[in-house]
Design a protein around this motif. Structure first.
Motif, PDB file in Angstrom:
ATOM      1  N   LEU A  34       0.849  -1.190   0.000  1.00 23.94           N
ATOM      2  CA  LEU A  34       0.000   0.000   0.000  1.00 23.94           C
ATOM      3  C   LEU A  34       0.884   1.239   0.000  1.00 23.94           C
ATOM      4  N   LYS A  35       0.651   2.115  -0.986  1.00 19.35           N
ATOM      5  CA  LYS A  35       1.366   3.395  -1.018  1.00 19.35           C
ATOM      6  C   LYS A  35       0.393   4.502  -0.676  1.00 19.35           C
ATOM      7  N   ILE A  36       0.757   5.290   0.326  1.00 17.65           N
ATOM      8  CA  ILE A  36      -0.035   6.492   0.587  1.00 17.65           C
ATOM      9  C   ILE A  36       0.916   7.682   0.621  1.00 17.65           C
ATOM     10  N   SER A  37       0.408   8.815   0.222  1.00 16.54           N
ATOM     11  CA  SER A  37       1.262  10.003   0.238  1.00 16.54           C
ATOM     12  C   SER A  37       1.300  10.545   1.663  1.00 16.54           C
ATOM     13  N   GLY A  38       2.299  11.344   1.932  1.00 19.25           N
ATOM     14  CA  GLY A  38       2.379  11.992   3.233  1.00 19.25           C
ATOM     15  C   GLY A  38       1.152  12.852   3.476  1.00 19.25           C
ATOM     16  N   GLU A  39       0.675  13.466   2.387  1.00 16.16           N
ATOM     17  CA  GLU A  39      -0.483  14.368   2.512  1.00 16.16           C
ATOM     18  C   GLU A  39      -1.735  13.645   3.002  1.00 16.16           C
TER      19      GLU A  39
ATOM     20  N   GLY B  47      12.220   5.971   1.380  1.00 19.25           N
ATOM     21  CA  GLY B  47      12.098   5.789  -0.074  1.00 19.25           C
ATOM     22  C   GLY B  47      13.036   4.730  -0.593  1.00 19.25           C
ATOM     23  N   THR B  48      13.705   5.048  -1.715  1.00 17.93           N
ATOM     24  CA  THR B  48      14.673   4.105  -2.287  1.00 17.93           C
ATOM     25  C   THR B  48      16.042   4.275  -1.631  1.00 17.93           C
ATOM     26  N   GLY B  49      16.195   5.336  -0.845  1.00 19.22           N
ATOM     27  CA  GLY B  49      17.506   5.650  -0.269  1.00 19.22           C
ATOM     28  C   GLY B  49      18.349   6.512  -1.202  1.00 19.22           C
ATOM     29  N   ASN B  50      17.796   6.841  -2.364  1.00 19.49           N
ATOM     30  CA  ASN B  50      18.543   7.631  -3.358  1.00 19.49           C
ATOM     31  C   ASN B  50      17.819   8.923  -3.686  1.00 19.49           C
ATOM     32  N   PRO B  51      18.610  10.027  -3.787  1.00 19.58           N
ATOM     33  CA  PRO B  51      17.980  11.275  -4.231  1.00 19.58           C
ATOM     34  C   PRO B  51      17.532  11.154  -5.687  1.00 19.58           C
ATOM     35  N   PHE B  52      16.725  12.082  -6.127  1.00 21.09           N
ATOM     36  CA  PHE B  52      16.186  12.134  -7.495  1.00 21.09           C
ATOM     37  C   PHE B  52      15.142  11.044  -7.766  1.00 21.09           C
ATOM     38  N   PHE B  53      14.707  10.360  -6.709  1.00 15.54           N
ATOM     39  CA  PHE B  53      13.618   9.394  -6.879  1.00 15.54           C
ATOM     40  C   PHE B  53      12.442   9.843  -6.015  1.00 15.54           C
ATOM     41  N   THR B  54      11.351   9.111  -6.117  1.00 17.88           N
ATOM     42  CA  THR B  54      10.177   9.451  -5.316  1.00 17.88           C
ATOM     43  C   THR B  54       9.742   8.220  -4.531  1.00 17.88           C
ATOM     44  N   THR B  55       8.814   8.425  -3.625  1.00 12.41           N
ATOM     45  CA  THR B  55       8.304   7.273  -2.873  1.00 12.41           C
ATOM     46  C   THR B  55       7.364   6.421  -3.736  1.00 12.41           C
ATOM     47  N   ASP B  56       6.847   6.984  -4.838  1.00  9.64           N
ATOM     48  CA  ASP B  56       6.078   6.139  -5.777  1.00  9.64           C
ATOM     49  C   ASP B  56       7.013   5.082  -6.361  1.00  9.64           C
TER      50      ASP B  56
ATOM     51  N   GLY C 145       4.771   8.437   1.793  1.00  8.36           N
ATOM     52  CA  GLY C 145       5.547   9.559   1.280  1.00  8.36           C
ATOM     53  C   GLY C 145       5.954  10.515   2.393  1.00  8.36           C
ATOM     54  N   GLY C 146       6.477  11.653   1.990  1.00  6.79           N
ATOM     55  CA  GLY C 146       6.947  12.621   2.979  1.00  6.79           C
ATOM     56  C   GLY C 146       6.505  14.042   2.671  1.00  6.79           C
ATOM     57  N   GLY C 147       5.636  14.152   1.654  1.00  7.73           N
ATOM     58  CA  GLY C 147       5.252  15.472   1.164  1.00  7.73           C
ATOM     59  C   GLY C 147       4.528  16.350   2.169  1.00  7.73           C
ATOM     60  N   ASN C 148       4.023  15.761   3.240  1.00  6.08           N
ATOM     61  CA  ASN C 148       3.373  16.558   4.293  1.00  6.08           C
ATOM     62  C   ASN C 148       4.403  17.283   5.152  1.00  6.08           C
TER      63      ASN C 148
ATOM     64  N   ALA D  99      18.422  18.260  -0.435  1.00  3.36           N
ATOM     65  CA  ALA D  99      16.987  18.462  -0.172  1.00  3.36           C
ATOM     66  C   ALA D  99      16.255  17.121  -0.231  1.00  3.36           C
ATOM     67  N   ASP D 100      16.653  16.281  -1.179  1.00  2.00           N
ATOM     68  CA  ASP D 100      16.007  14.965  -1.289  1.00  2.00           C
ATOM     69  C   ASP D 100      16.291  14.104  -0.060  1.00  2.00           C
ATOM     70  N   TYR D 101      17.497  14.205   0.482  1.00  2.00           N
ATOM     71  CA  TYR D 101      17.768  13.439   1.712  1.00  2.00           C
ATOM     72  C   TYR D 101      16.860  13.916   2.838  1.00  2.00           C
TER      73      TYR D 101
ATOM     74  N   PHE E  40       8.278  17.522   3.934  1.00  4.42           N
ATOM     75  CA  PHE E  40       9.313  18.134   3.084  1.00  4.42           C
ATOM     76  C   PHE E  40       9.412  17.436   1.741  1.00  4.42           C
ATOM     77  N   ARG E  41       9.518  18.232   0.699  1.00  2.12           N
ATOM     78  CA  ARG E  41       9.740  17.691  -0.652  1.00  2.12           C
ATOM     79  C   ARG E  41      11.031  18.254  -1.202  1.00  2.12           C
ATOM     80  N   GLY E  42      11.831  17.370  -1.780  1.00  2.00           N
ATOM     81  CA  GLY E  42      13.131  17.775  -2.326  1.00  2.00           C
ATOM     82  C   GLY E  42      13.031  18.910  -3.326  1.00  2.00           C
ATOM     83  N   VAL E  43      12.056  18.840  -4.223  1.00  2.00           N
ATOM     84  CA  VAL E  43      11.952  19.886  -5.253  1.00  2.00           C
ATOM     85  C   VAL E  43      11.686  21.257  -4.624  1.00  2.00           C
TER      86      VAL E  43
HETATM   87  N1  UDP Z   1      12.753  11.077  -1.883  1.00  2.00           N
HETATM   88  C1  UDP Z   1      13.952  10.766  -2.502  1.00  2.00           C
HETATM   89  N2  UDP Z   1      14.183   9.481  -2.909  1.00  2.00           N
HETATM   90  C2  UDP Z   1      13.246   8.494  -2.771  1.00  2.00           C
HETATM   91  C3  UDP Z   1      12.026   8.828  -2.157  1.00  2.00           C
HETATM   92  C4  UDP Z   1      11.797  10.117  -1.725  1.00  2.00           C
HETATM   93  O1  UDP Z   1      14.794  11.614  -2.657  1.00  2.00           O
HETATM   94  O2  UDP Z   1      13.530   7.345  -3.143  1.00  2.00           O
HETATM   95  C5  UDP Z   1      12.530  12.431  -1.345  1.00  2.00           C
HETATM   96  C6  UDP Z   1      12.126  13.457  -2.391  1.00  2.00           C
HETATM   97  O3  UDP Z   1      12.752  14.675  -2.057  1.00  2.00           O
HETATM   98  C7  UDP Z   1      10.648  13.574  -2.186  1.00  2.00           C
HETATM   99  C8  UDP Z   1      10.502  13.396  -0.677  1.00  2.00           C
HETATM  100  O4  UDP Z   1      11.499  12.409  -0.383  1.00  2.00           O
HETATM  101  O5  UDP Z   1      10.163  14.838  -2.573  1.00  2.00           O
HETATM  102  C9  UDP Z   1       9.156  12.933  -0.201  1.00  2.00           C
HETATM  103  O6  UDP Z   1       8.673  11.869  -0.982  1.00  2.00           O
HETATM  104  P1  UDP Z   1       7.440  12.041  -2.008  1.00  2.00           P
HETATM  105  O7  UDP Z   1       7.478  13.375  -2.654  1.00  2.00           O
HETATM  106  O8  UDP Z   1       7.454  10.846  -2.896  1.00  2.00           O
HETATM  107  O9  UDP Z   1       6.225  11.968  -0.985  1.00  2.00           O
HETATM  108  P2  UDP Z   1       4.647  12.013  -1.234  1.00  2.00           P
HETATM  109  O10 UDP Z   1       4.374  12.968  -2.373  1.00  2.00           O
HETATM  110  O11 UDP Z   1       4.214  10.626  -1.624  1.00  2.00           O
HETATM  111  O12 UDP Z   1       4.075  12.427   0.079  1.00  2.00           O
END
Ligand code: UDP
Length: 238
Positions: free
Chosen positions: A11-16, A134-143, A53-56, A73-75, A58-61
């Motif tokens: 199950l994937k849910i966003s931070g939001e 997440g994946t442990g790597n910047p430039f990726f997402t929790t999706d 996720g973590g968007g609630n 920022a991604d870390y 902090f988001r790297g972008v």
């Molecule tokens: N992130 C990352 N690598 C990953 C997963 C997440 O760098 O493998 C960072 C990225 O900065 C992202 C933030 O963690 O903006 C929060 O994750 P995401 O935006 O996917 O969260 P969601 O939108 O699902 O709440």
């Protein structure tokens, strides 16, 4: 016992989804409610893992837009997902659900490191495994992390809990003419650029032959209903 559509799912849910009516961070009632949804699915006999996720927080972008180095920022974003994972672990355990958190960034005083075979063992024992960082790597997402862990765990489906009950041609909250899809292929999601999950996640799920089910996590009992093959959802499969 209810016949399950899929036995092992991620199950994937966003931070939001954990923010409730707040603008930022975690809302305790909402976290408890979502934990209750997960408990309901576990009670049906499903083997469950979670990516939050973590968007609630902090988001790297967003950090990069303010001049930070994108990787740093991604870390920070990944650490935000650990906060959410711990909050969900706490809520689940308070409701009597056994859990383990495994982080892609080792944090041994707080949770287990990600170890694939160990995570599989937890699932076999009926524990809910929450994959953090997440994946442990910047430039990726929790999706993408969700599609990756679902592939590694041999999940039969990747379930995406959202605010709405499926995939629409446009945001149904903003566009009342938005069309709802019952079924799509992974390729259709990619070629029509539908905003369900990012392209890397959809591609990986496609390669791994994993269907994606999009449903509403806000509807009480909705998660268990979808797992039992009822309720409303959009299925993405080839
Ligand atoms: N992130 C990352 N690598 C990953 C997963 C997440 O760098 O493998 C960072 C990225 O900065 C992202 C933030 O963690 O903006 C929060 O994750 P995401 O935006 O996917 O969260 P969601 O939108 O699902 O709440």
């Amino acid at each position: 016992m209810t016949e399950l559509l899929y036995r092992r799912v991620l199950l994937k849910i966003s931070g939001e989804a954990l923010m409730g009516g707040r603008e930022f961070g975690l809302d305790a009632d909402t976290v408890n409610r979502v934990a209750g949804e997960i408990k309901g699915a576990v009670a049906l006999g499903a083997e469950l893992c979670l990516v939050i996720g973590g968007g609630n927080i902090f988001r790297g972008v967003a950090g990069a837009a303010q001049g930070m180095q994108r990787a740093s920022a991604d870390y920070m974003g990944m650490l935000a997902t650990v906060i959410n994972a711990l909050a969900m672990q706490n809520a689940l355990e308070q409701q009597g659900v056994q859990t383990r958190v495994q982080s892609a960034i080792p944090m041994s005083t707080v949770c287990e490191p990600y170890i694939r075979r160990r995570a599989q063992r937890h699932l076999e024992k009926g524990r809910v495994v929450i994959f953090a960082a997440g994946t442990g790597n910047p430039f990726f997402t929790t999706d993408t992390a969700a599609a990756l862990r679902a592939s590694e765990m041999g999940c039969e489906a990747l379930m995406k809990g959202t605010k709405v009950d499926g995939v629409y041609s446009a945001d149904p909250m903003k566009d009342r003419l938005a069309e709802r899809f019952q079924r799509l292929t992974h390729l259709e999601v990619l070629s029509r650029d539908l905003k369900v999950m990012d392209a890397a996640a959809v591609s990986l799920a496609r390669e791994s032959g994993i269907p994606i089910l999009v449903f509403s996590i806000s509807k009480p009992g909705g998660f268990a209903e979808v797992l039992a093959g009822k309720g409303k959802f959009t299925i993405i499969s080839d």
